[in-house]
Design an enzyme around this catalytic site. Structure first.
Site, PDB file in Angstrom:
ATOM      1  N   HIS A  79       0.825  -1.204   0.000  1.00  0.00           N
ATOM      2  CA  HIS A  79       0.000   0.000   0.000  1.00  0.00           C
ATOM      3  C   HIS A  79       0.864   1.261   0.000  1.00  0.00           C
ATOM      4  CE1 HIS A  79      -2.274   3.173   2.250  1.00  0.00           C
ATOM      5  NE2 HIS A  79      -3.115   2.925   1.281  1.00  0.00           N
ATOM      6  N   GLU A  82       1.947   1.824  -3.454  1.00  0.00           N
ATOM      7  CA  GLU A  82       0.841   2.361  -4.258  1.00  0.00           C
ATOM      8  C   GLU A  82       0.820   3.888  -4.178  1.00  0.00           C
ATOM      9  OE1 GLU A  82      -3.494   3.547  -3.402  1.00  0.00           O
ATOM     10  OE2 GLU A  82      -3.254   1.418  -2.912  1.00  0.00           O
ATOM     11  N   HIS A  83       0.987   4.432  -2.980  1.00  0.00           N
ATOM     12  CA  HIS A  83       1.017   5.887  -2.804  1.00  0.00           C
ATOM     13  C   HIS A  83       2.216   6.504  -3.529  1.00  0.00           C
ATOM     14  CE1 HIS A  83      -1.878   6.990   0.606  1.00  0.00           C
ATOM     15  NE2 HIS A  83      -2.138   5.725   0.334  1.00  0.00           N
ATOM     16  N   GLU A 159      -4.136   8.037   7.093  1.00  0.00           N
ATOM     17  CA  GLU A 159      -5.117   7.100   6.532  1.00  0.00           C
ATOM     18  C   GLU A 159      -5.423   5.983   7.529  1.00  0.00           C
ATOM     19  OE1 GLU A 159      -5.871   4.397   2.496  1.00  0.00           O
ATOM     20  OE2 GLU A 159      -4.025   5.568   2.719  1.00  0.00           O
TER      21      GLU A 159
END
Length: 459
Positions: A79, A82-83, A159
């Protein structure tokens, strides 16, 4: 999954380049809905579904990597990466990436799951070349700079904090942990505060190099697209980035998992001062390749998939004990989950839980009625088609199918398979799945006596 038609052709080489292989996987009707696949010599797969009647196109790249591929130390790396792919390349800054798509009114995003990651952009059909160039550039030319890693760390921690503030989300993460324990499937996709703080630029860069090889990627495009044009533009983008240097590479096979993970009678409680208690009761389900998944889909729909479902009627309509109550299934490569969720007042937890357990037991031992099954077949068929009414959903379908199954199934074939489910198949899968000792996860302001009773509830 099985494909209805497969016709292969070899593309002649051009300018000395190695030959690509193109197949028509689904012929469509009069060219509408035709699904084609081209496999480039570097192992990159490109699938498209053509719909000339629309004016939009969605372009995505699927990576054969998810949080399941992380070690405990790397939890959250998929993840995090991904950012970082949105933070800049050799050609574009982070602002250039977002501004390029914003300038044409497009949408761009990404998501990370347990077993795959996807990056996509939805644009007007005339702007598809731009979307291809931007997304391919992100996937092949990311810089992953130290300063970007440090800056994005704070974003990801926010997040995680945002997710932690939503107990309706947290309870599902807690249930995965309850079922799978300290394994890759049991750990959170986002990682934890500790693992995210500990991840380094070097670890993430090595993870990127290992898992974003073209053999691990599937390119998917749906809408008013021309397959040959998409292939040419994608191939050019990857070759310019030096990402297709191998000429004998083959795509990685669909994930088959390591072993089936099973849990029974486990209870995880998280005491929080919330207005509602959030409950997930569930048990092992089916792997995504299990042929019984069609019958399980019908069972899930009848049990907790709509306003006429048993759980909705019993928990909400008849007794008014919850606003939200539903059942769901999650299929992985080698295992799956079947769960029931309800949000209710803390004092009603035991009543809601008893009703859910009673209904699961009834369906496991007595089965559903023929009328319930027929209604569920119709509901599932309709929702399947209605869920594929935009190019983004179509891109998701063909991209995920290629990555996870290696084949394509037409909508007609899917509807035929759902319609072919028999009452006996539904009753059999109900016995197999629901007649297992369940596990339980609860978040809410629980008193000690309540906690003791919840532990006893699944014994």
């Amino acid at each position: 999954m099985t494909s209805r038609s497969s016709r292969a052709t070899a593309r002649p080489s051009s300018e000395g380049r190695a030959v690509a292989r193109t197949q028509t996987l689904l012929p469509g009707r009069d060219g509408i809905g035709t699904v084609r696949r081209t496999t480039l010599p570097g192992g990159l797969r490109i699938v498209t579904e053509t719909l000339p009647s629309v004016r939009s196109a969605t372009f995505g790249i699927w990576a054969h990597v998810g949080s399941r591929d992380e070690t405990p130390t790397l939890n959250g790396a998929t993840h995090y990466l991904e950012h970082l792919l949105f933070k800049g390349t050799h050609k574009r800054s982070a602002l250039d990436i977002s501004a390029a798509i914003d300038a044409v009114g497009g949408e761009m995003n990404a998501f990370t799951a347990k077993e795959y990651t996807c990056y996509y952009a939805r644009v007007l059909d005339t702007d598809l070349p731009l979307a291809i160039d931007v997304v391919c550039d992100m996937l092949t030319g990311s810089l992953i700079l130290e300063e970007d890693v440090d800056a994005e760390r704070g974003v990801i921690l926010e997040e995680i904090a945002m997710t932690e503030d939503d107990p309706g989300d947290v309870v599902h993460e807690l249930f995965a942990q309850t079922m799978f324990g300290d394994t890759p499937l049991g750990r959170p996709v986002l990682g934890t505060v500790d693992t995210v703080n500990a991840l380094t630029r070097g670890q993430i860069a090595r993870f990127y190099k290992k898992h974003y090889d073209p053999t691990h990627l599937v390119v998917a495009a749906a809408g008013n697209v021309d397959h040959a044009t998409v292939v040419r533009q994608v191939r050019s983008a990857f070759e310019k980035a030096g990402a297709l240097t191998r000429t004998d590479a083959t795509p990685v096979a669909p994930r088959d998992g390591l072993r089936t993970l099973r849990a029974a009678g486990r209870v995880e409680l998280l005491n929080r001062k919330t207005e509602q208690a959030h409950v997930v009761l569930g048990m092992p389900g089916l792997a995504r390749t299990d042929e019984r998944r069609w019958a399980l889909g019908v069972l899930n729909t009848a049990l907790g998939g709509g306003m006429s479902s048993r759980l909705f009627q019993e928990v909400r309509e008849k007794r008014g004990l919850a606003y939200s109550v539903y059942s769901y299934t999650s299929g992985f490569a080698d295992c799956g989950l079947f769960g029931v969720y309800a949000g209710c007042r803390p004092g009603q937890v035991h009543d809601v839980l008893k009703i859910c357990r009673d209904e699961l037991h009834k369906v496991a031992t007595e089965g559903l009625t023929d009328d319930e099954i027929a209604r569920a077949v119709g509901q599932l068929s309709g929702s399947t088609v209605l869920g594929l009414e935009d190019t983004g959903a179509l891109m998701n379908r063909i991209g995920k199918s290629e990555l996870c199954w290696g084949t394509q199934m037409s909508v007609d074939d899917m509807l035929d398979r759902i319609a072919a489910v028999t009452p006996d198949e539904v009753r059999e899968v109900a016995r197999d799945v629901l007649d297992q000792r369940p596990s339980l996860s609860v978040i809410g302001p629980l008193k000690d006596k309540q906690a003791d009773r919840l532990h006893q509830a699944v014994s």
